[in-house]
Write an enzyme that holds these catalytic residues in place. Structure first.
Site, PDB file in Angstrom:
ATOM      1  N   PHE A 230     -19.871 -64.900 -22.974  1.00  0.00           N
ATOM      2  CA  PHE A 230     -19.933 -65.470 -24.314  1.00  0.00           C
ATOM      3  C   PHE A 230     -19.608 -64.410 -25.360  1.00  0.00           C
ATOM      4  O   PHE A 230     -20.103 -63.279 -25.269  1.00  0.00           O
ATOM      5  CB  PHE A 230     -21.338 -65.997 -24.630  1.00  0.00           C
ATOM      6  CG  PHE A 230     -21.859 -67.065 -23.725  1.00  0.00           C
ATOM      7  CD1 PHE A 230     -21.696 -68.401 -24.044  1.00  0.00           C
ATOM      8  CD2 PHE A 230     -22.548 -66.741 -22.558  1.00  0.00           C
ATOM      9  CE1 PHE A 230     -22.207 -69.407 -23.228  1.00  0.00           C
ATOM     10  CE2 PHE A 230     -23.066 -67.727 -21.737  1.00  0.00           C
ATOM     11  CZ  PHE A 230     -22.890 -69.071 -22.076  1.00  0.00           C
ATOM     12  N   ASP A 231     -18.831 -64.781 -26.359  1.00  0.00           N
ATOM     13  CA  ASP A 231     -18.790 -64.016 -27.603  1.00  0.00           C
ATOM     14  C   ASP A 231     -20.110 -64.269 -28.328  1.00  0.00           C
ATOM     15  O   ASP A 231     -20.824 -65.231 -28.016  1.00  0.00           O
ATOM     16  CB  ASP A 231     -17.591 -64.468 -28.440  1.00  0.00           C
ATOM     17  CG  ASP A 231     -17.478 -63.715 -29.757  1.00  0.00           C
ATOM     18  OD1 ASP A 231     -17.910 -62.541 -29.816  1.00  0.00           O
ATOM     19  OD2 ASP A 231     -16.968 -64.298 -30.733  1.00  0.00           O
ATOM     20  N   GLY A 232     -20.400 -63.434 -29.332  1.00  0.00           N
ATOM     21  CA  GLY A 232     -21.654 -63.599 -30.054  1.00  0.00           C
ATOM     22  C   GLY A 232     -21.523 -64.464 -31.289  1.00  0.00           C
ATOM     23  O   GLY A 232     -21.905 -65.641 -31.302  1.00  0.00           O
TER      24      GLY A 232
END
Length: 388
Positions: A230-232
């Site tokens: 996941f990106d943040g």
């Protein structure tokens, strides 16, 4: 008067020949498991071992589908699960009638695997282990095929699913209408599609969703461990911090993050999916299988660790969540790192990072959420019966 053996009788008993057991009839020998006849110790083989051998020869029943309210439901479109480029071309050039006829004429030919196929297989591998540990639990992944295909095309989809031995029992075929209105009815936790417009519609309805893309080259992924990256910001978290960057630049962003380090970020569209993964991970942890857990999660962010990483980690902690690995790249390209991780899917809100991941062989999914999408409109594609 009790019988008393005479010496002649005793001698006869000692000297009489021992008669061999009668030979096993050929029909009985045929019932012996292959490779066991005449083997050392075969005569003493317990019955339960023989029964288990023959039980393994019996056809396996498919497991029961969990109730939607108990499961983690992953809705996948037909074009995300399978490659349908040829069929799409026929629809665009010849129309819906020619498209349906082609599908009917080829319904016994399975589709080739699409971008979401390895992800779905990994979900099913996790389910297999969960069923072994918790036979009565319905806390499992449940995959739903969500498509606006005509119902007649369903036969080819079913044949393809059976060909690859996928466990997908729930279908939603809407005959040309958008399936978005059905997502909540199916208790959807994540929706994957190759249609950006439909994904944007799902996000607007508050459903975790992403547009999935096939990688530019094949990269082998794990068959036993589900890996999700996941990106943040604007994926797990809100786009609050990205708004600061866009409006005031990086220096102001670093000051803002430092001043608000102990204030959790608001949740982003995929926070709930990470939470669902964490819930299943804990079922393995409670069995002492933390290091052997078949689910592994990654935070892969362009944030810098020292200047803005603490707030991201403290936000996850405040939610009672964690990722197995946290990778802060300080603006460096994500593609090379993702190539090392080899996730089944990587979620990011910026197409720049999605494209970089694709070029390195990673299946990437675009999350159309936040300020990065403000001036971007999804490509307006012609509505197709196979675009889910």
């Amino acid at each position: 008067m009790p019988y008393k053996a005479r010496s002649a009788d005793r001698r006869w008993l000692r000297e009489r020949p021992v008669r061999a057991d009668p030979p096993v009839p050929r029909s009985c020998r045929a019932m012996e498991p292959p490779g066991t006849a005449g083997a050392p110790g075969a005569a003493g083989r317990p019955w339960d071992e023989a029964k288990a051998f023959y039980d393994n020869l019996a056809p396996k029943k498919k497991p029961k589908s969990p109730k939607p309210e108990n499961a983690i439901t992953i809705a996948v479109s037909s074009r995300a699960l399978f490659r349908m480029e040829e069929e799409q071309k026929i629809y665009n050039e010849q129309g819906v009638e020619a498209y349906v006829k082609y599908q009917l004429d080829h319904e016994n030919e399975p589709f080739l695997p699409g971008a979401a196929f390895p992800f779905v297989k990994a979900l099913e591998a996790v389910n297999t282990q969960l069923r072994e540990l918790y036979p009565d639990s319905e806390e499992l992944f449940d995959i739903v095929l969500m498509t606006n295909n005509h119902a007649q095309v369903g036969v080819r989809l079913i044949n393809s699913i059976n060909h690859y031995d996928l466990f997908i029992e729930r279908f939603c075929m809407t005959g040309g209408n958008s399936p978005i209105c059905y997502l909540k009815a199916y208790h959807t936790n994540l929706y994957l599609s190759s249609d950006a417009e439909k994904v944007s519609g799902a996000i607007e309805e508050g459903i975790a969703a992403a547009t999935i893309f096939s990688p530019s080259k094949d990269l082998e992924v794990s068959e036993n461990q589900l890996r999700v990256a996941f990106d943040g910001d604007a994926v797990l978290f809100s786009d609050e911090s990205e708004q600061i960057v866009k409006a005031h630049g990086l220096d102001m962003f670093f000051e803002h993050e430092k001043a608000h380090e102990n204030k959790p970020l608001a949740q982003g569209p995929l926070k709930g999916f990470l939470e669902a993964l964490g819930k299943l991970q804990k079922k393995f942890y409670s069995k002492g299988l933390r290091m052997e857990c078949p689910i592994r999660t990654y935070l892969v962010t362009a944030r810098s660790a020292a200047s803005s990483g603490a707030r991201a980690l403290k936000t996850l902690r405040s939610w009672g969540l964690e990722t197995d690995e946290a990778l802060f790249l300080a603006g460096a390209p994500k593609g090379p790192l993702l190539k090392k991780i080899r996730p089944h899917i990587f979620f990011d809100d910026q197409m720049f990072h999605v494209e970089g991941a694709k070029e390195m062989g990673t299946v990437a999914a675009h999350v159309p959420y936040g300020i990065a999408q403000k001036h971007k409109k999804p490509a307006q594609e012609k509505q197709t019966p196979n675009s889910k």
